[in-house]
Design an enzyme around this catalytic site. Structure first.
Site, short mmCIF file in Angstrom:
data_model
loop_
_atom_site.label_atom_id
_atom_site.label_comp_id
_atom_site.label_asym_id
_atom_site.label_seq_id
_atom_site.Cartn_x
_atom_site.Cartn_y
_atom_site.Cartn_z
N VAL A 103 0.85 -1.37 0.01
CA VAL A 103 0.14 0.00 0.31
C VAL A 103 1.12 1.23 -0.11
CG1 VAL A 103 -1.78 1.08 1.17
CG2 VAL A 103 -1.68 -1.06 1.61
N CYS A 104 0.83 2.09 -0.94
CA CYS A 104 0.92 3.63 -1.08
C CYS A 104 3.23 3.03 -1.28
CB CYS A 104 1.07 4.03 0.35
SG CYS A 104 1.59 6.22 0.35
N THR A 105 3.69 3.88 -0.50
CA THR A 105 4.94 3.88 -0.70
C THR A 105 5.23 2.37 -0.18
OG1 THR A 105 5.17 4.71 1.51
CG2 THR A 105 5.50 6.26 -0.21
N THR A 123 2.15 3.29 -7.06
CA THR A 123 3.00 3.58 -5.29
C THR A 123 2.13 5.33 -4.98
OG1 THR A 123 4.48 4.24 -3.54
CG2 THR A 123 4.66 5.29 -6.31
#
Lengths: 229, 229
Positions: A103-105, A123
Site C-alpha cells: 500500500v502506498c510507498t 505507489t
C-alpha cells in the site's frame, strides 16, 4: 480439511497506520486463512498518528505466509528500505508467497527487496516515478497487478486493493458481504479528486526532506531515489 | 498564539480498528489541534483484528477535549455501554465538548452516556433501530449532524464523516489537501452497494448474540437493546 494459509501484514515503526488498517480490516476473517501482523519484534511502536501499535507475531514465527502485504508512510518507510532484517524477511518470503502486496510507498520497500524487477507497479502519486529506481514500470492506477505482485496507490487505495484481493481469495459474494459489513459505500464530502490539480509542488519538498532524513546515511539508496524526476 | 485544542479518540478493548484509524488518520495534523487517543489505561489491547493498540493518554490526562470521537465494533462495543469509567468520562467531557462524534456502533456508546437524547443520529445499518433505546431518532445517512453531535454510519463511513469535520475545523482547502495526501478517491472494485439487498437476515443473529454476550449481565441495557425491531 485443508491446511490454513496465512496473510501477513508487515509492521515497522512510524508507518502510516491507515495503510495497514484499511486492508487489514478487509482481509481479516477470510475463509481458509489466518491473518497476522508480523514485525521484527513484538514491541509497541509509534505510528504517524498518536496511536501506538504492536504486532501479533515475529518474522521468525511466520516463515511461510501465502500473502504478504507491506504498508507505507513517509520518512519511516524510506528508512525501512535500509532495514536489513525487514528487507531480508521480504526477500525470503516474497519469492515463495502467492501474493506480494503493498500500500502506498510500501511498494518502494518491495522494490528494495528486489520484488518489483521488471514489473508494473504503483505507489503514492507523489513518489510514483521513484519506482524506476527498482526497475519497476510506474503505472498510475488505484492498484496494479503483475503476476504475484499487487501494489496499491496512496493510503486509502489499500482498501480498494484489499477488496479486489478478497474477491480473488474468497469470491465476489464473500467480498460483497465484507463490503456491506464495512459499509464501504464512500461519499467523500468534497467529491472526487481532480488529479490535474494534485499538489505536486507542495509535496515535492517533503519527499526530498524524507529521503534526506531517512537515507542520508545510505548514499546508494539515496542516490537511486533522490532528485527531481 | 491561540491555545491548542484537543481532538480525542476514545479507545477500549476489542473495538473495530478501522472505525478508529480511518478518522484518526484524517484528523491528525489539524492546524490548531493536537490529536490524541485516550483510554482508561495505557495498556496494550486487542482489536477485532490481529493488530494490538495502545492509547497515547489516559482519560485523566485529557479532561477537556474540544472534539471527542467514539469508534464502534461488535460485542466489545456493546460491553463498553456498561463500562462505568468510559461512560463516566463521556458524560463528563461530552457536555462541554464542541463536537461529540462517533463511528458505527460508537453512537450507542454516546447514547449510553445520555448524549443522544432528542437528537438525530446514525450507526451501522444492522443496528440503526436500536438508537431509539437512547431516545435518539435514527437517520439512514452516511453521517448525521445534530448540534454538537455528529454520528457516522458503519466502519468506513468514519472517513467521510472525518473529512466533513475537517472541513468544519480547518476549511475546505485544507480538507481537500488531506484528501489528496490520503489519495481518498475511492474505486470499490465491486462498485456501489445496493442497499435494498443488504444482508439483514444474515446479520441479525450476530447482533442478538453480541447483545447477549456483552450485556447478559446487564439486564436493564439488554432489555432496552435486544429483541426484534
Amino acid at each position: 480439511m485443508a491446511e490454513e494459509k496465512t496473510i501477513a501484514f508487515v509492521l515497522y515503526p512510524g508507518l502510516t497506520v491507515l495503510d495497514l488498517v484499511g486492508p487489514l480490516q478487509v482481509l481479516t476473517d477470510v475463509p481458509g486463512y489466518r491473518t497476522v501482523v508480523v514485525a521484527e519484534r513484538l514491541d509497541t511502536w509509534e505510528t504517524d498518528t498518536s496511536l501506538r501499535v504492536t504486532a501479533s507475531h515475529t518474522f521468525a514465527e511466520v516463515p511461510d505466509p501465502s500473502v504478504v502485504i507491506v504498508p507505507g508512510g513517509g520518512a519511516p518507510t524510506l528508512r525501512a528500505l535500509a532495514d536489513e532484517t525487514l528487507i531480508g524477511y521480504l526477500r525470503d518470503v516474497g519469492g515463495r508467497a502467492e501474493v506480494v502486496g503493498s500500500v502506498c510507498t510500501g511498494s518502494l520497500v518491495l522494490g528494495a527487496a528486489d520484488l518489483l524487477k521488471g514489473r508494473q507497479a504503483t505507489t503514492h502519486w507523489s513518489m510514483l516515478d521513484r519506482l524506476t529506481a527498482f526497475d519497476a514500470t510506474p503505472v498510475r492506477k488505484r492498484w496494479v497487478e503483475d503476476g504475484p505482485v499487487i501494489t496499491a496507490a496512496g493510503v486509502s487505495a489499500g482498501i480498494d486493493m484489499a477488496l479486489h484481493l478478497l474477491t480473488r481469495l474468497a469470491g465476489a459474494d464473500y467480498a460483497r458481504l465484507a463490503q456491506y459489513i464495512l459499509e464501504y459505500d464512500p461519499e467523500p464530502p468534497l467529491g472526487r479528486l481532480d488529479w490535474t490539480k494534485a499538489p505536486h509542488d507542495f509535496f515535492a519538498p517533503f519527499v526530498e526532506q524524507w529521503l534526506q532524513e531517512a537515507l542520508g546515511d545510505h548514499p546508494d539508496l539515496h542516490t537511486r531515489l533522490a532528485g527531481p524526476r
